[in-house]
Design an enzyme around this catalytic site. Structure first.
Site, short mmCIF file in Angstrom:
data_model
loop_
_atom_site.label_atom_id
_atom_site.label_comp_id
_atom_site.label_asym_id
_atom_site.label_seq_id
_atom_site.Cartn_x
_atom_site.Cartn_y
_atom_site.Cartn_z
N GLY A 187 -3.83 11.52 -12.45
CA GLY A 187 -3.17 11.53 -13.76
C GLY A 187 -1.78 10.95 -13.69
N ILE A 227 7.23 14.59 -4.62
CA ILE A 227 8.52 15.13 -5.07
C ILE A 227 8.54 16.59 -4.64
CG2 ILE A 227 9.90 15.72 -7.12
CD1 ILE A 227 9.77 12.72 -6.71
N GLN A 277 9.47 18.85 -9.54
CA GLN A 277 8.36 18.06 -10.11
C GLN A 277 8.35 18.14 -11.64
OE1 GLN A 277 4.74 19.34 -8.19
NE2 GLN A 277 5.45 18.68 -6.18
N LYS A 334 9.91 16.42 -13.76
CA LYS A 334 11.22 16.26 -14.40
C LYS A 334 11.55 14.78 -14.52
CE LYS A 334 13.28 20.52 -12.61
NZ LYS A 334 14.27 21.04 -11.65
N ASN A 356 -6.02 15.07 -7.51
CA ASN A 356 -5.17 15.80 -8.46
C ASN A 356 -3.91 15.03 -8.84
OD1 ASN A 356 -3.75 16.01 -6.16
ND2 ASN A 356 -3.88 18.24 -5.96
N ALA A 357 -3.73 13.85 -8.26
CA ALA A 357 -2.55 13.05 -8.63
C ALA A 357 -2.94 11.81 -9.43
CB ALA A 357 -1.77 12.65 -7.38
N GLU A 389 0.85 -1.19 0.00
CA GLU A 389 0.00 0.00 0.00
C GLU A 389 0.88 1.23 0.00
OE1 GLU A 389 -2.09 0.74 3.59
OE2 GLU A 389 -3.19 2.44 2.75
C1 LIG Z 1 -0.84 8.34 -2.59
C2 LIG Z 1 -0.50 9.79 -2.68
O1 LIG Z 1 0.45 10.18 -2.07
S1 LIG Z 1 -1.40 10.77 -3.67
C3 LIG Z 1 -0.55 12.32 -3.65
C4 LIG Z 1 0.48 12.42 -4.71
N1 LIG Z 1 1.37 13.52 -4.40
C5 LIG Z 1 1.08 14.82 -4.67
O2 LIG Z 1 0.05 15.15 -5.23
C6 LIG Z 1 2.10 15.82 -4.18
C7 LIG Z 1 2.41 16.86 -5.24
N2 LIG Z 1 2.89 16.27 -6.46
C8 LIG Z 1 4.09 15.64 -6.54
O3 LIG Z 1 4.81 15.51 -5.58
C9 LIG Z 1 4.53 15.12 -7.90
O4 LIG Z 1 4.02 15.95 -8.89
C10 LIG Z 1 4.09 13.68 -8.18
C11 LIG Z 1 4.66 12.75 -7.14
C12 LIG Z 1 2.57 13.52 -8.21
C13 LIG Z 1 4.65 13.30 -9.57
O5 LIG Z 1 6.04 13.39 -9.55
P1 LIG Z 1 6.81 14.08 -10.76
O6 LIG Z 1 8.28 13.97 -10.53
O7 LIG Z 1 6.27 15.44 -10.95
O8 LIG Z 1 6.37 13.13 -11.96
P2 LIG Z 1 7.08 12.94 -13.36
O9 LIG Z 1 7.92 14.12 -13.69
O10 LIG Z 1 7.76 11.62 -13.38
O11 LIG Z 1 5.83 12.93 -14.32
C14 LIG Z 1 5.34 11.78 -14.93
C15 LIG Z 1 4.14 12.15 -15.77
O12 LIG Z 1 3.04 12.40 -14.89
C16 LIG Z 1 2.52 13.70 -15.15
N3 LIG Z 1 2.11 14.27 -13.88
C17 LIG Z 1 2.88 14.60 -12.84
N4 LIG Z 1 2.12 15.06 -11.83
C18 LIG Z 1 0.84 15.00 -12.27
C19 LIG Z 1 -0.41 15.32 -11.69
N5 LIG Z 1 -0.52 15.81 -10.46
N6 LIG Z 1 -1.52 15.13 -12.44
C20 LIG Z 1 -1.45 14.66 -13.71
N7 LIG Z 1 -0.28 14.31 -14.29
C21 LIG Z 1 0.84 14.49 -13.58
C22 LIG Z 1 3.67 14.46 -15.76
O13 LIG Z 1 3.22 15.54 -16.53
C23 LIG Z 1 4.33 13.41 -16.59
O14 LIG Z 1 3.62 13.23 -17.78
P3 LIG Z 1 4.37 12.90 -19.17
O15 LIG Z 1 5.14 11.64 -18.94
O16 LIG Z 1 3.27 12.74 -20.15
O17 LIG Z 1 5.26 14.07 -19.44
#
Ligand SMILES: CC(=O)SCCNC(=O)CCNC(=O)[C@H](O)C(C)(C)COP(=O)(O)OP(=O)(O)OC[C@H]1O[C@@H](n2cnc3c(N)ncnc32)[C@H](O)[C@@H]1OP(=O)(O)O
Length: 541
Positions: free
Chosen positions: A307, A267, A272, A274, A304-305, A261
């Site tokens: 995607g 990140i 983010q 990247k 919002n995550a 789980e």
């Molecule tokens: C179980 C949980 O913890 S749910 C909560 C998740 N965490 C959060 O929302 C905290 C804020 N967000 C973050 O920390 C980060 O944006 C994360 C962890 C969600 C993603 O990490 P990143 O390093 O930004 O992801 P990465 O760069 O590998 O992106 C991968 C793909 O996902 C997409 N993506 C990243 N974040 C999001 C999002 N919030 N919504 C939709 N798409 C997203 C990117 O655009 C990318 O798409 P692509 O491959 O088509 O270019």
């Protein structure tokens, strides 16, 4: 016990239920700020005491040291050496006290000498340590992920050589993955998987990760984040750069159920999008499959995550049998339950190589089946000053056209065609030339034609050619018509006329004579074109 009671007010992803049977060993039986269930240190089990309020959102630097505090400088078995209770896996605030500046230094040796605390080298390979984790917590591992001891499909480098050089470049996904992989190989980036094992450096990273979660998941109670990150049933895969935590995923492996789980995933803000989140997830999948023996991941994803999780292979459809997970995982308000199957074979940390080779294989197959990869020399298409080709090239002489399957009977794309199938190309061209010539004469004789008869002289209008990049005038069009080679379609001629009027209206303001002449002459011209086309039974647009 139901640990939800400690955070009843969490608005989003708040914990609303938990299986008593499976949470007992994992959950702290009190909040992280309480102080119960202490035990004395044993020689092999030294959890560092801390003085910081780890539930705060402070950076590591701001964690205050309580130098000389009880137990901070000795490893005797005094009551002050408050650590984690082995049996209950409790984590409490007392166990985090007196986190001295010595520990914040990277001086592991010095720290070890002072505290007699178990220090592990940062670059230790993946090694499953004896379990400190609850019954379903899997192994207590403190491990750089993706190192040699993690079984993975290793693709031999030689295989690439069977492919030709003219390969498609990587897509964005592969480019990002490859770039991060190179960073890892160069030692500038590392992915580690570890839990609360009492090792100083690991504790520093876990607190760093806790800080990232606290900032990135603002709706999550900080105490709850601390408790899970430090809970010995949970593990965290982290991205570390220059010894700073860039982000991570905290998860709980339910080894007996073969699923994990994901509790938190984040990140740090300026890193983010990247590729870190993707690489992190790939490391997690590889580690969880090869070390924990998991086949699935479940998580309550923030809306919002979703995607991001979808891009990591998670789905909202849950295929895992309910009896394998129900009662084990925590429910969160405001989250969507998602599942990801972990493929038993995929080389998750080297997906980019796999994708590149698949691409190469497809490219190779296409080459066998077609000759579209052959690049022919270009055609000599020099033009004179009015744009007429200096050398007439027959269509069938264009290199590669026949080889691509073109045949002369396909030469029918002109919009200026005769209705009669028997009419040949020469007579068609003649009709077209005559029609264009008559239109030009009509325009030329019109009283508003004077501004358009000659090309604009740059000596009279110095900035004209800075503004107008595609100049046109009646004289140039006349030369093109008389060449009988330039305008092979009526549409080409009409385009030039439209350009001429558009230029006049672009350079001149509406109140000028030039602008007005352009509008009147264009209106006159349009009428003549329509009339000409209607009266000619042979010409079609
Ligand atoms: C179980 C949980 O913890 S749910 C909560 C998740 N965490 C959060 O929302 C905290 C804020 N967000 C973050 O920390 C980060 O944006 C994360 C962890 C969600 C993603 O990490 P990143 O390093 O930004 O992801 P990465 O760069 O590998 O992106 C991968 C793909 O996902 C997409 N993506 C990243 N974040 C999001 C999002 N919030 N919504 C939709 N798409 C997203 C990117 O655009 C990318 O798409 P692509 O491959 O088509 O270019």
């Amino acid at each position: 016990m139901d640990t939800h009671s400690t955070h009843p007010t969490a608005p989003v992803r708040s914990r609303s239920s938990q299986s008593p049977s499976h949470s007992a060993s994992a959950s702290a039986s009190a909040s992280a700020t309480s102080s119960i269930h202490k035990r004395k240190l044993t020689s092999d089990d030294h959890a560092p005491p801390f003085s910081a309020d780890i539930t705060s959102n402070d950076d590591l630097d701001s964690i205050s040291a309580r130098a000389g505090g009880p137990g901070s400088d000795s490893d005797d078995d005094s009551e002050e050496d408050a650590v984690v209770d082995d049996e209950e896996d409790d984590f409490d605030n007392e166990s985090m006290r007196t986190f001295t500046t010595a520990r914040l230094d990277n001086s592991a040796t010095a720290s070890a000498a002072v505290r007699n605390t178990k220090i592990k080298p940062e670059n230790s390979t993946v090694k499953v340590e004896s379990s400190e984790i609850g019954k379903d917590g899997g192994s207590s591992a403190a491990a750089p992920v993706g190192t040699s001891s993690v079984p993975a499909i290793v693709v031999k480098e030689d295989a690439t050589k069977i492919f030709t050089e003219n390969m498609q470049t990587s897509g964005t996904y592969c480019a990002r993955e490859e770039s991060l992989k190179r960073e890892e190989e160069a030692g500038r980036l590392k992915f580690v998987c570890l839990g609360n094992d009492g090792v100083d450096q690991h504790m520093i990273w876990l607190i760093g990760l806790k800080n990232v979660f606290a900032r990135q998941l603002p709706n999550m109670p900080k105490e709850y984040i601390v408790r899970l990150v430090m809970d010995r049933s949970h593990k965290s895969v982290m991205v570390i750069r220059r010894n700073q935590v860039v982000g991570g995923i905290t998860y709980r492996p339910y080894v007996s159920q073969k699923f994990g789980e994901i509790a938190f995933c984040a990140i740090t803000a300026d890193e983010q999008v990247k590729g870190y989140g993707t690489r992190l997830m790939n490391h997690l999948k590889q580690y969880a499959r090869d070390i924990d023996g998991l086949t699935h991941f479940l998580t309550y994803a923030d809306n919002n995550a979703v995607g991001y999780f979808i891009k990591q292979g998670f789905t909202k459809e849950i295929s895992l049998e309910k009896d394998r997970w129900q009662g084990y995982i925590k429910d969160y308000d405001g989250g969507i339950l998602m599942e990801c199957k972990i493929d038993p074979k995929l080389p998750y940390t080297d997906l980019s190589t796999m994708i590149r080779r698949q691409r190469q294989a497809i490219d190779e197959k296409i080459r066998q089946l077609s000759n579209c990869h052959i690049v022919y020399t270009g055609i000599d298409f020099q033009k004179n000053e009015v744009g007429i080709p200096r050398r007439i090239i027959k269509v069938e002489e264009i290199p590669g056209l026949k080889e691509a399957g073109w045949t002369p009977d396909q030469y029918g794309h002109s919009r200026f065609r005769t209705t009669s199938a028997s009419a040949d190309r020469a007579s068609n061209r003649k009709s077209l030339t005559a029609f264009m010539r008559s239109l030009l004469k009509l325009m030329h004789d019109h009283p508003d034609a004077w501004p358009f008869k000659e090309p604009v002289d740059a000596r009279d209008v110095p900035d004209y050619y800075d503004i107008i990049k595609d100049p046109m005038d009646l004289k140039t069009m006349s030369k093109r018509v008389e060449s009988e080679q330039y305008y092979i379609t009526l549409e080409m001629f009409l385009t030039d006329v439209r350009t001429m009027f558009k230029n006049a209206r672009t350079y001149n303001s509406p109140d000028t004579i030039y602008y007005k002449c352009a509008t009147r002459l264009e209106s006159f011209f349009s009428g003549k074109v329509q009339a000409g086309l209607q009266s000619s039974s042979k010409i079609q647009q």
